[in-house]
Design a protein around this motif. Structure first.
Motif, mmCIF file in Angstrom:
data_model
loop_
_atom_site.group_PDB
_atom_site.id
_atom_site.type_symbol
_atom_site.label_atom_id
_atom_site.label_comp_id
_atom_site.label_asym_id
_atom_site.label_seq_id
_atom_site.Cartn_x
_atom_site.Cartn_y
_atom_site.Cartn_z
ATOM 1 N N GLN A 151 0.834 -1.183 0.000
ATOM 2 C CA GLN A 151 0.000 0.000 0.000
ATOM 3 C C GLN A 151 0.879 1.247 0.000
ATOM 4 N N LYS A 152 0.629 2.155 -0.941
ATOM 5 C CA LYS A 152 1.389 3.395 -1.018
ATOM 6 C C LYS A 152 0.871 4.384 0.026
ATOM 7 N N PRO A 153 1.758 5.170 0.641
ATOM 8 C CA PRO A 153 1.322 6.151 1.644
ATOM 9 C C PRO A 153 0.448 7.231 1.017
ATOM 10 N N ARG A 154 -0.535 7.674 1.764
ATOM 11 C CA ARG A 154 -1.474 8.690 1.278
ATOM 12 C C ARG A 154 -1.674 9.772 2.333
ATOM 13 N N LEU A 155 -2.117 10.926 1.874
ATOM 14 C CA LEU A 155 -2.452 12.017 2.781
ATOM 15 C C LEU A 155 -3.891 11.916 3.274
ATOM 16 N N CYS A 156 -4.700 11.143 2.578
ATOM 17 C CA CYS A 156 -6.106 10.984 2.943
ATOM 18 C C CYS A 156 -6.422 9.491 3.011
ATOM 19 N N ASP A 157 -6.647 8.971 4.238
ATOM 20 C CA ASP A 157 -6.932 7.549 4.419
ATOM 21 C C ASP A 157 -8.415 7.262 4.203
ATOM 22 N N ASP A 158 -8.856 6.065 4.542
ATOM 23 C CA ASP A 158 -10.251 5.665 4.298
ATOM 24 C C ASP A 158 -11.230 6.534 5.083
ATOM 25 N N ASP A 159 -10.893 6.834 6.341
ATOM 26 C CA ASP A 159 -11.783 7.689 7.144
ATOM 27 C C ASP A 159 -11.862 9.089 6.553
ATOM 28 N N CYS A 160 -10.732 9.574 6.076
ATOM 29 C CA CYS A 160 -10.697 10.892 5.439
ATOM 30 C C CYS A 160 -11.570 10.916 4.183
ATOM 31 N N GLU A 161 -11.515 9.838 3.403
ATOM 32 C CA GLU A 161 -12.323 9.765 2.179
ATOM 33 C C GLU A 161 -13.820 9.862 2.497
ATOM 34 N N LYS A 162 -14.237 9.205 3.588
ATOM 35 C CA LYS A 162 -15.651 9.258 3.979
ATOM 36 C C LYS A 162 -16.048 10.655 4.424
ATOM 37 N N GLU A 163 -15.150 11.332 5.155
ATOM 38 C CA GLU A 163 -15.448 12.685 5.614
ATOM 39 C C GLU A 163 -15.518 13.666 4.447
ATOM 40 N N LEU A 164 -14.700 13.447 3.424
ATOM 41 C CA LEU A 164 -14.693 14.352 2.266
ATOM 42 C C LEU A 164 -16.019 14.356 1.510
ATOM 43 N N GLU A 165 -16.767 13.254 1.638
ATOM 44 C CA GLU A 165 -18.057 13.190 0.947
ATOM 45 C C GLU A 165 -19.008 14.277 1.443
ATOM 46 N N GLN A 203 -11.204 23.080 -8.711
ATOM 47 C CA GLN A 203 -12.091 22.729 -7.612
ATOM 48 C C GLN A 203 -11.261 22.144 -6.471
ATOM 49 N N TYR A 204 -11.726 22.361 -5.242
ATOM 50 C CA TYR A 204 -10.997 21.799 -4.103
ATOM 51 C C TYR A 204 -11.921 21.592 -2.908
ATOM 52 N N LYS A 205 -11.468 20.666 -2.047
ATOM 53 C CA LYS A 205 -12.110 20.414 -0.756
ATOM 54 C C LYS A 205 -11.021 20.451 0.313
ATOM 55 N N ASP A 206 -11.288 21.172 1.392
ATOM 56 C CA ASP A 206 -10.315 21.246 2.472
ATOM 57 C C ASP A 206 -10.456 20.027 3.382
ATOM 58 N N ILE A 207 -9.408 19.224 3.430
ATOM 59 C CA ILE A 207 -9.353 18.102 4.360
ATOM 60 C C ILE A 207 -9.141 18.627 5.773
ATOM 61 N N LYS A 208 -8.278 19.637 5.884
ATOM 62 C CA LYS A 208 -8.011 20.292 7.160
ATOM 63 C C LYS A 208 -7.600 21.727 6.868
ATOM 64 N N VAL A 209 -8.216 22.666 7.565
ATOM 65 C CA VAL A 209 -7.863 24.071 7.392
ATOM 66 C C VAL A 209 -6.697 24.393 8.326
ATOM 67 N N GLY A 210 -5.617 24.933 7.763
ATOM 68 C CA GLY A 210 -4.445 25.232 8.560
ATOM 69 C C GLY A 210 -4.614 26.472 9.419
ATOM 70 N N GLY A 211 -3.737 26.605 10.395
ATOM 71 C CA GLY A 211 -3.790 27.755 11.289
ATOM 72 C C GLY A 211 -2.657 28.736 11.076
ATOM 73 N N GLY A 212 -1.774 28.445 10.103
ATOM 74 C CA GLY A 212 -0.630 29.315 9.857
ATOM 75 C C GLY A 212 -0.905 30.326 8.762
ATOM 76 N N PRO A 213 0.144 30.998 8.299
ATOM 77 C CA PRO A 213 -0.020 32.018 7.257
ATOM 78 C C PRO A 213 -0.197 31.399 5.873
ATOM 79 N N SER A 214 -0.740 32.185 4.944
ATOM 80 C CA SER A 214 -0.810 31.791 3.546
ATOM 81 C C SER A 214 0.454 32.281 2.845
ATOM 82 N N PRO A 215 0.922 31.559 1.828
ATOM 83 C CA PRO A 215 2.179 31.960 1.178
ATOM 84 C C PRO A 215 1.987 33.137 0.225
ATOM 85 N N PRO A 216 2.815 34.151 0.328
ATOM 86 C CA PRO A 216 2.782 35.246 -0.652
ATOM 87 C C PRO A 216 3.338 34.767 -2.000
ATOM 88 N N VAL A 217 2.881 35.360 -3.059
ATOM 89 C CA VAL A 217 3.375 35.011 -4.393
ATOM 90 C C VAL A 217 4.885 35.234 -4.462
#
Length: 229
Positions: free
Chosen positions: A89-103, A115-129
């Motif tokens: 099994q290859k490592p993933r950032l989104c496991d089976d439980d994560c896949e169910k939550e994304l629905e 298009q995008y879905k946030d798996i987790k919203v971060g608490g740090g800064p956003s990157p400047p261009v």
């Protein structure tokens, strides 16, 4: 009729010896099988059949052939069991439980068609261009097959965001993320790979202008943390 089995011990096969006028003969009795060694060859006799006079004569070439055949069967058995193992099994950032939550996570669509879905919203800064970012990613075709991954390489991928060093969909998707966040990007073909990607062993081919999916985690922004301190 009882079957005859041949045992090939790791030590000397002949224990007791006696001399005759024409040849030297040795004999060993092991687990119901009698092996007689002589200068002309080997004689193997099943003890259970000795009363009936059932004797099988073989030469040394036959013994070696049977030993080689037995080892081949054992090796084939081991290799067959290994071949039956499930694929790694290859490592993933989104496991089976994560896949169910994304629905149940709402889809966000930008003006470019990303298009995008946030798996987790971060608490740090956003990157400047123009700033460098360190991100982990798992890149997939729509079927879910992985064609590239920083997790398999063992370190985050560092690039300058918003400068065209990566595909347009990844650039745009990371610019609105925050450090510590994870996001699934649904990248249309117009923002993906205009030349496509060739297949590799264990990797699917990515056709030109075909849609792809990226799971991305924004790990840190080199230098930005120092400026904030």
């Amino acid at each position: 009729m009882a079957s005859t089995s041949i045992l090939l011990p790791s030590g000397p096969a002949c224990i007791t010896s006696f001399k005759t006028k024409q040849q030297t003969t040795t004999k060993s009795q092991m687990q119901g099988v009698t092996i007689r060694c002589s200068s002309s060859g080997l004689r193997v006799q099943d003890a259970t059949a000795s009363q009936c006079g059932k004797v099988c004569s073989i030469n040394r070439r036959d013994v070696l052939g049977m030993a080689f055949g037995l080892s081949s069967i054992l090796l084939f058995s081991f290799s067959s069991e290994a071949a039956g193992l499930p694929p790694e099994q290859k490592p993933r950032l989104c496991d089976d439980d994560c896949e169910k939550e994304l629905e149940n996570v709402p889809m966000v669509t930008t003006e470019s068609g990303l298009q995008y879905k946030d798996i987790k919203v971060g608490g740090g800064p956003s990157p400047p261009v123009g700033f460098q970012v360190a991100a982990n990613y798992v890149a997939m075709v729509p079927s879910g097959q992985i064609f590239d991954s920083s997790l398999e390489k063992g370190q985050p991928y560092i690039f300058r965001v918003g400068s065209g060093q990566v595909i347009k969909g990844l650039d745009e998707g990371i610019l609105s993320m925050r450090v510590g966040g994870k996001r699934r990007l649904y990248i249309p073909g117009s923002l993906a790979f205009p030349k496509g990607l060739n297949s590799a062993p264990g990797r699917p081919r990515v056709a030109a202008y075909s849609p792809v999916i990226f799971d991305v985690s924004l790990e840190y922004i080199p230098g930005l943390e120092l400026e904030e301190e």
